[in-house]
Write a protein that holds these residues in place. Structure first.
Motif, short mmCIF file in Angstrom:
data_model
loop_
_atom_site.label_atom_id
_atom_site.label_comp_id
_atom_site.label_asym_id
_atom_site.label_seq_id
_atom_site.Cartn_x
_atom_site.Cartn_y
_atom_site.Cartn_z
N PHE A 335 15.24 1.89 -6.16
CA PHE A 335 15.78 2.31 -4.86
C PHE A 335 17.29 2.42 -4.95
O PHE A 335 18.01 1.92 -4.08
N CYS A 336 17.82 3.05 -5.98
CA CYS A 336 19.25 3.09 -6.23
C CYS A 336 20.04 3.59 -5.02
O CYS A 336 19.81 4.70 -4.52
N ALA A 337 20.94 2.73 -4.50
CA ALA A 337 21.88 3.07 -3.43
C ALA A 337 21.20 3.43 -2.11
O ALA A 337 21.83 4.04 -1.24
N CYS A 338 19.95 3.04 -1.93
CA CYS A 338 19.29 3.26 -0.64
C CYS A 338 19.83 2.23 0.35
O CYS A 338 19.58 1.03 0.22
N SER A 339 20.56 2.69 1.33
CA SER A 339 21.25 1.77 2.25
C SER A 339 21.31 2.28 3.67
O SER A 339 22.16 1.84 4.45
N SER A 340 20.43 3.20 4.04
CA SER A 340 20.44 3.70 5.41
C SER A 340 19.86 2.66 6.36
O SER A 340 19.18 1.71 5.94
N ALA A 341 20.11 2.84 7.64
CA ALA A 341 19.60 1.91 8.65
C ALA A 341 18.08 1.94 8.69
O ALA A 341 17.44 0.90 8.88
N ASN A 342 17.50 3.13 8.55
CA ASN A 342 16.04 3.23 8.57
C ASN A 342 15.42 2.50 7.38
O ASN A 342 14.38 1.84 7.52
N PHE A 343 16.03 2.62 6.20
CA PHE A 343 15.51 1.94 5.03
C PHE A 343 15.61 0.43 5.21
O PHE A 343 14.66 -0.30 4.87
N LYS A 344 16.71 -0.06 5.72
CA LYS A 344 16.86 -1.50 5.95
C LYS A 344 15.82 -1.99 6.96
O LYS A 344 15.19 -3.04 6.76
N ALA A 345 15.63 -1.25 8.04
CA ALA A 345 14.67 -1.66 9.06
C ALA A 345 13.24 -1.67 8.50
O ALA A 345 12.44 -2.56 8.85
N ALA A 346 12.92 -0.72 7.66
CA ALA A 346 11.58 -0.68 7.06
C ALA A 346 11.34 -1.90 6.18
O ALA A 346 10.26 -2.50 6.20
N PHE A 347 12.34 -2.30 5.40
CA PHE A 347 12.19 -3.48 4.55
C PHE A 347 12.05 -4.74 5.38
O PHE A 347 11.25 -5.64 5.07
N GLU A 348 12.82 -4.83 6.44
CA GLU A 348 12.72 -6.02 7.30
C GLU A 348 11.36 -6.10 7.98
O GLU A 348 10.85 -7.20 8.24
N SER A 349 10.75 -4.95 8.25
CA SER A 349 9.46 -4.94 8.91
C SER A 349 8.35 -5.48 8.01
O SER A 349 7.45 -6.19 8.47
N ILE A 350 8.39 -5.16 6.72
CA ILE A 350 7.30 -5.60 5.85
C ILE A 350 7.45 -7.05 5.42
O ILE A 350 6.52 -7.61 4.82
N LEU A 351 8.58 -7.67 5.72
CA LEU A 351 8.75 -9.08 5.36
C LEU A 351 7.77 -9.97 6.12
O LEU A 351 7.37 -11.04 5.63
N SER A 352 7.36 -9.52 7.30
CA SER A 352 6.42 -10.31 8.09
C SER A 352 4.97 -10.04 7.71
O SER A 352 4.06 -10.70 8.25
N ASP A 353 4.73 -9.10 6.80
CA ASP A 353 3.36 -8.83 6.35
C ASP A 353 2.86 -9.96 5.45
O ASP A 353 3.63 -10.78 4.95
N GLU A 354 1.56 -9.95 5.24
CA GLU A 354 0.98 -10.94 4.34
C GLU A 354 1.07 -10.41 2.91
O GLU A 354 0.37 -9.48 2.51
N TRP A 355 1.95 -10.98 2.11
CA TRP A 355 2.21 -10.53 0.75
C TRP A 355 1.21 -11.17 -0.22
O TRP A 355 0.82 -12.32 -0.05
N PRO A 356 0.83 -10.44 -1.26
CA PRO A 356 -0.03 -11.05 -2.29
C PRO A 356 0.77 -12.06 -3.12
O PRO A 356 2.00 -12.10 -3.08
N GLN A 357 0.06 -12.86 -3.87
CA GLN A 357 0.73 -13.87 -4.67
C GLN A 357 1.58 -13.24 -5.78
O GLN A 357 2.61 -13.80 -6.15
N SER A 358 1.15 -12.12 -6.30
CA SER A 358 1.91 -11.47 -7.37
C SER A 358 1.81 -9.96 -7.22
O SER A 358 0.83 -9.43 -6.68
N LEU A 359 2.83 -9.28 -7.73
CA LEU A 359 2.89 -7.83 -7.72
C LEU A 359 2.89 -7.32 -9.16
O LEU A 359 3.27 -8.04 -10.09
N SER A 360 2.48 -6.07 -9.33
CA SER A 360 2.39 -5.49 -10.67
C SER A 360 3.73 -4.98 -11.18
O SER A 360 3.83 -4.57 -12.35
N ILE A 361 4.77 -5.02 -10.39
CA ILE A 361 6.06 -4.44 -10.75
C ILE A 361 6.70 -5.25 -11.89
O ILE A 361 6.80 -6.48 -11.80
N THR A 362 7.13 -4.54 -12.92
CA THR A 362 7.82 -5.19 -14.05
C THR A 362 9.29 -4.76 -14.15
O THR A 362 10.09 -5.48 -14.74
N ARG A 363 9.63 -3.61 -13.59
CA ARG A 363 11.01 -3.12 -13.65
C ARG A 363 11.45 -2.75 -12.23
O ARG A 363 10.89 -1.84 -11.62
#
Length: 644
Positions: A335-363
């Motif tokens: 997400f290089c240099a993604c810093s808009s208000a909409n992007f920030k609000a979207a990230f803050e919204s998913i923080l309240s979701d139920e996250w899995p114990q682990s993610l497949s992301i390696t990079r």
């Protein structure tokens, strides 16, 4: 009737015939004297044909080997024989023939039915005779030569009938069926490697047609059609919204194509290439959060998603949920240099979701996502047990988030540049004790000293000894250093290829990285491996430019293999017009906000490609790549064009 006269007549005829046969088979004797010796005209040959006193012909060729002056020798000439009947003198014979002997003795073999006849019979070489020394004694057009059976046969000087040549069999024309050509029968992996060379991710202007060769390959055959589809749809690069619309339309009509896609790359995306205003872009609705989500739904096996600041408005909460929770095979996320208000609000919204114990992301790269809250990192990082690449430069990552990285992670690339919420003690403790960073290859703890300092002199003293031997790139830019740190840096320069220096060092101190001290034994000195040295912290005349061109300076030949020295703007302005740079064998160059001195290569130049650079060729990259690809677009700008 008296038969004796008839017999005597026959013997006379036989003797005359034998003499004629012997005379016909001997070489001409016009150049012989009465003593039977051969004249010089007979023994000397034309220089163009042969040379007396030399061995048989040898052809010498240069061999394409790793060393010079490597040759191969063969007895086969590279020229055709001028005459088919030219004899080659064999001087290696242990018993050379005498000059006066042109043919061996012969013997007459009468027929079995008429043993006393001299007319009916055959003449053979006197094999049993004492003076016969083999086939070399047979005269071949006046020359003594070693001839094979085939040569004698061509001259009709053999005593056996030539075998009847066999008629060549009629060639059977092989009719190939469709799909049976050599190219089509190659394994799919090899065909993919060949066709990948035809892939053009981004045309020069971003608008002209591209991949025309691949389109032609699609129409060649069934086998090449399937292989070309893999190359065409595996890594999708989107330079503008019209390409994205066409790509999405193809996926909607042929959903099987979506299973091929492994990468969606928006690093080259430029919204102004087609539309000049935001209202025009909104009207066309080529790329929106709805169409982007639809695209992610149609690519279930996606492994890499590369975004940047020009698409952050189209990344809403639904797109983020799909990326983090809906793509089980996703490994690279940028997400290089993604810093808009909409992007920030979207990230803050998913923080309240139920996250899995682990993610497949390696990079993971959140490079310059400057307005994301710290809670994003504290929620995301603990769920990356297989993390290998992490770029959080310029973000609000905290010490707690950094220490929350799972111990099972194996981080090779870590960028902590300009992370102002991190403290030096916790960073050094993390690098010292955390098992996830024992095999680092790329490490940046850079800072802009004009506004923020992470490492002081004591911190640098604590940090340098604990860095691993696997390290290839180290940035200490913005840190405070002194002359005592040179001794700590010397062991690192035996495996480092990139080094960004902190401030307050003298030019004479930096020269010690490339030369041993006077009291040091020359045999104990190990040459350095540095290719790139960053001195951009030495602004406002703090860099002693005349000292750069001395006998023991870092711009001298003894500093090789050093190729690139990065300079501050004021130093570049002065050196770019100085003839001393050219005389020293260097060239001043710049790109965007950065400037370098580049050594003029002698012979083949090191192109700069390394596995740990993941497709980048230039030295001094300031952004960690998350996918192996050619550098360009906005990623190239953040890697090599901009200030820290």
């Amino acid at each position: 009737m008296d038969l004796l006269p008839t017999a005597s007549v026959l013997r006379s005829l036989d003797d005359q015939l034998a003499k004629k046969l012997i005379k016909a088979s001997q070489p001409p004797t016009t150049d012989e004297d009465m003593s039977g010796t051969t004249s010089p005209q007979q023994t000397s040959h034309s220089p163009a044909k042969s040379s007396s006193g030399r061995a048989s012909f040898s052809s010498v060729r240069e061999v394409d080997d790793n060393i010079a002056q490597a040759f191969s020798s063969t007895k086969i000439s590279s020229y055709f024989r001028e005459e088919a009947d030219t004899a080659v003198v064999d001087e290696n014979s242990s018993n050379p023939p005498s000059a006066g002997l042109d043919m061996a003795d012969t013997q007459f073999m009468p027929p079995v039915t008429q043993p006393h006849s001299r007319l009916h019979g055959c003449w053979f070489p006197a094999v049993a005779a004492d003076n016969f020394q083999g086939w070399k004694q047979i005269g071949v057009k006046g020359k003594q030569a070693s001839r094979s059976y085939g040569d004698l046969q061509a001259l009709r000087m053999v005593w056996s009938t030539a075998p009847t040549p066999k008629k060549p069999k009629d060639t059977i024309e092989v009719r190939r069926v469709p799909g049976d050509s050599p190219l089509e029968r190659l394994p799919m992996e090899i065909k993919n490697q060949i066709i990948d060379h035809l892939v053009l991710d981004v045309p020069p202007d971003g608008l002209s047609s591209r991949n025309a060769d691949l389109m032609a390959m699609l129409l060649t055959s069934r086998a090449l059609h399937s292989a070309t589809l893999n190359a065409l749809y595996m890594n999708i690069t989107i330079p503008h919204s019209r390409i994205f619309r066409k790509f999405l339309a193809h996926l909607a009509q042929n959903q099987e194509l979506g299973t091929i896609v492994r990468r969606l790359d928006f690093s080259h995306f430029n919204p102004t290439s087609l539309f000049t205003t935001a209202s025009e872009r909104a009207t066309t609705r080529n790329l929106t959060h709805e169409t982007l989500l639809q695209c992610l739904e149609l690519t279930p096996y996606l492994r890499e998603f590369l975004a940047q600041e020009y698409v952050d408005e189209d990344i809403d909460v639904h797109v983020l949920r799909k990326l983090f929770f809906g793509l089980e095979r996703l490994q690279g996320l940028d997400f290089c240099a993604c810093s808009s208000a909409n992007f920030k609000a979207a990230f803050e919204s998913i923080l309240s979701d139920e996250w899995p114990q682990s993610l497949s992301i390696t990079r993971l790269s959140l490079h310059r996502c400057i307005n994301l809250p710290s809670a994003v990192f504290e929620t995301l990082l603990p769920r990356l047990p297989n993390l290998t690449h992490l770029d959080v430069a310029g973000t609000r990552i905290t010490d707690a988030a950094l220490m929350s990285i799972p111990h099972t992670a194996r981080i090779t690339h870590l960028n902590l540049a300009k992370c102002k919420l991190l403290t030096s003690s916790n960073v050094i403790d993390f690098l010292t004790h955390h098992p996830a960073v024992k095999n680092l290859v790329y490490l940046s703890v850079a800072a802009d000293f004009r506004s923020y300092e992470l490492l002081d002199e004591d911190d640098v003293t604590r940090l340098l000894p604990i860095l691993p031997a696997t390290l290839k790139s180290l940035s200490l830019k913005g840190s405070k250093m002194n002359a005592s740190h040179i001794n700590l840096l010397r062991p690192l320069t035996k495996h480092l290829e990139e080094l960004s220096m902190g401030r307050r060092l003298k030019t004479e101190d930096m020269n010690r990285l490339f030369l041993p001290d006077e009291e040091m034994e020359q045999l104990d000195w190990i040459p350095h491996t540095l290719k790139y040295l960053d001195l951009s912290d030495y602004i406002a005349g703090s860099l002693n430019l005349p000292a750069l061109f001395g006998n023991a300076s870092l711009l001298n030949s003894h500093s090789a293999p050093l190729e690139v020295v990065e300079l501050p703007d004021d130093a570049y302005t002065r050196l770019s017009r100085s003839p001393a740079v050219t005389r020293a064998g260097w060239t001043a160059t710049d790109f965007g906000s950065r400037a370098w001195l580049v050594r003029n290569p002698e012979g083949a130049r090191d192109l700069g490609f390394r596995d740990w650079k993941m497709g980048a060729a230039f030295w001094g990259m300031r952004k960690v790549p998350v996918a192996v690809a050619n550098v360009g677009g906005m990623y190239g700008s953040y890697m090599f064009k901009r200030h820290l």
